[in-house]
Structure formats: C-alpha cells, structure tokens
Design an enzyme around this catalytic site. Sequence first.
Site, PDB file in Angstrom:
ATOM      1  NE  ARG A 160      -2.790   0.402   3.418  1.00 56.62           N
ATOM      2  CZ  ARG A 160      -2.088   0.688   4.521  1.00 56.62           C
ATOM      3  NH1 ARG A 160      -1.460   1.837   4.643  1.00 56.62           N
ATOM      4  NH2 ARG A 160      -2.022  -0.174   5.511  1.00 56.62           N
TER       5      ARG A 160
ATOM      6  CE  LYS B 268     -12.904   7.412 -18.254  1.00 55.25           C
ATOM      7  NZ  LYS B 268     -12.817   7.912 -16.941  1.00 55.25           N
TER       8      LYS B 268
ATOM      9  CG  ASP C  49      -9.916  15.639 -14.615  1.00 59.34           C
ATOM     10  OD1 ASP C  49      -9.235  15.090 -15.501  1.00 59.34           O
ATOM     11  OD2 ASP C  49     -10.873  15.091 -14.037  1.00 59.34           O
TER      12      ASP C  49
ATOM     13  CE1 TYR D 209     -17.752  10.548 -14.874  1.00 56.38           C
ATOM     14  CE2 TYR D 209     -16.468  10.615 -12.859  1.00 56.38           C
ATOM     15  CZ  TYR D 209     -17.302   9.933 -13.735  1.00 56.38           C
ATOM     16  OH  TYR D 209     -17.680   8.651 -13.449  1.00 56.38           O
TER      17      TYR D 209
END
Length: 383
Positions: free
Chosen positions: A50, A201, A176, A102
């Site tokens: 992690r 994406k 973004d 978004y």
Amino acid sequence: MTDHYHLETLAIHAGQQPDPATGAIMTPIYQTSTYVQDGVGRHKGYEYSRTGNPTRTALEACLAALEGGQHGLAFASGMAAIDTLFRLVAAGEHVLAGNDVYGGTFRLLDKVFKDYGVEYSFVEMTDLEAVKKGLKPNTRLVWMETPTNPRLKVFDIRAISGLAHSNSPRTLVGVDNTFATPYLQRPLELGADIVVHSTTKYLGGHSDVVGGAAIVNDATVHERLRFLQNAVGAVPGPMDCWLVLRGLKTLPVRMDRHAENALAVAQFLADHPAVKEVIYPGLPDHPQHELAKRQMRNPGGMISFLLHGGLEAANRVAARTKLFALAESLGGIESLIELPAAMTHASTAGSPLAVDADLIRISVGLENQEDLIEDLGRALWES
Ligand SMILES: Cc1ncc(COP(=O)(O)O)c(C=O)c1O
C-alpha cells in the site's frame, strides 16, 4: 531520467530501467504485498505494497516526467486521485470549480465533501471576470477540467492560475487533464499546482484498466498527498500500474490519430442535415477555438453534438451505431458513444450543472476514419 528527452521518448523510457536481476526490458509486475527485511527497519526501499510497490514507482516516475512535474502519485481510480486531492481542503475552506465537470466529481463535492464542511461553488471559467468574482479569501482550491466533460469548454489555465495565485498564498490550482493528456497540454507549465488524471482513459488507452494519478511540483503538497495516499489507501495494484505503463508508451501516436479521426468526424457531423450543433475545439466555430490552438497541441478525440430530432433521435442514434459502442468511459482505442445526462453525468440531474438530456458524447477511436463516418452516417440516416 534526464530532462532533455522529448515526451515521445519519456513515454517509453521514463521511470523504467531493464530489470537488474534478469535484464527484462519491461518493468516486472511486482505482484507482492510485502517485502522481506534484513533486520527491523533495514529494507530495500519497500515495506508494504500500500505504501510502495516497484511497478507503481515506475508508473509514478513516468507520469511525473510526462507532465513535467517533480512527483507523481498513482491511485486506484481517477475518483480516488480527485478524492485524495480534495482532502487538501479543510472544513470551512472553499473550492471554486468550473461549471462543467465529470458527474462523479460533482457528486464527490455535492454528496461527500459538503457533509465534511467543505464549501464549493461553480463558475463559468471561460469568463475571467466571473472567476475573479468567484474567488473568496478562503478559496483553497480552484478546480477545472479543460477540455471539460461533456461540453468541451476550454479554460485558460495560465490566466486562471494567475488569478488564483493572486487571491491567496493558500489557493491551489488543480487541473483534471484527462481529456487532453500531457501530450496535448501540460498544466504545470501553465501555472497549475496539481494535475489529475483518470488513467482509465487515454493514458491507459485500451479500456482494460481503471486508475488515477496526481502530479505535483511542490514538495509540501507532495508530502501531504503521499501521506494521504498511504493513510487512505486507494492505491492501484501492480498489474493495473503495468497496464497503464504499457498504455503510456503509445500515447503520442494514439493522441495524434484520435485527433485526426475526430476532426474528420466533427466535420462530417457539422455538414450533416440532422445535426443541430457540433462541439469540438478543433472546429473554427468553437467559442474557444483560438485558446485551444494556443493551449493544446491538437484538439483531442472527444466530440459532443446535438440533433434536430432531440432526445428521441439521440437515443436512436446511440442505439444504432455499430462501431461506436454504447458505453460509458472514453479514451480507448475503440470508439464509444453515450448520452451523458442519462449515463456519466446522471448525478448532475436537477443541479445547475445538469447536462442537456439530448447531448450525445462520442470518444473517437483509432478505427479507420471512413468506417467511423459510415457508421455514424448510417445511424443518423436511420434516426
Ligand atoms: C474528466 C474525468 N475525470 C475523472 C474521471 C473519474 O475517473 P475514474 O472513472 O477512473 O474514477 C472521469 C471518468 O469518466 C472523467 O471523465
């Protein structure tokens, strides 16, 4: 990786060396949760996956190099990256966001961070006077997508960053960059403080992975984000990091072809009698066409459009295309079509950010241009 290489070279090499153990030219998928230590606190740089994993380290370094930033952080999704970034905003502080984002980002502010006492407002960021008026003494973060999802507005990153930074030394600018990618636009060089991606994406590029990223220059901001990345734990697994690393290698060639195909499709749509409006930053009638030319290497692969036939016609076209698959997401090699109001942006319904019900959004893929136009032409004819 030395600084002087061009982006095409960095996309293939940055953060990656042949595996010292075997010479494997590709970064191994370090599918491990933990690392054996020689003694307590004596390890080779990794303690627990992690906190850090070598495949993730390679991806983070590559992302940082592509965005021209000092530090990269990889996350389990774009939303995980945005969530971690929004945690820089304390209760009682304010987020000034562009008025087209978004749906998941709107939902995060409106349904999650609001409950923790974070203030937010949305503003038309194509209007710099409105940005100035929207800034408050407690604005901690100015947040924008550009081009925006789904209306494809283009915001002036340099001008907005200037306004934000003269507001308060605490005001950060986050961009973004999912629609543009660092191949088209590098927000840190234009004055932004933090760049975020849904690597799901274009960066991944093959519709086979969900991931996110944040890239920053400032050491203090990086330290806090790195702390949050480990403390909150929304990290990607090594296989997912590897898939994004693999996708990045072809980013420049893919983005050029996405844009070439998108321009041809946009021009076809603009000339079609059933089409009322085409929104694509590469068309001269796009309201920020000149800004897009200045700020972006090319106008990208996303197009939105409206039909004279309204919602019924839009639903018919979305159901009838064959190559353009009816699906959420974008930025993969294959073409996709969707109606944001009912799909990706359903969470904005009833809000000032609500999207027109009949707006169609397409992600133009890498198929043959004529085949794509024929597919849309047939669906429009039947609509
Ligand atoms: C512009 C933009 N940002 C962020 C996200 C969220 O990314 P993810 O789906 O990887 O969580 C999306 C998803 O569609 C997006 O389009």
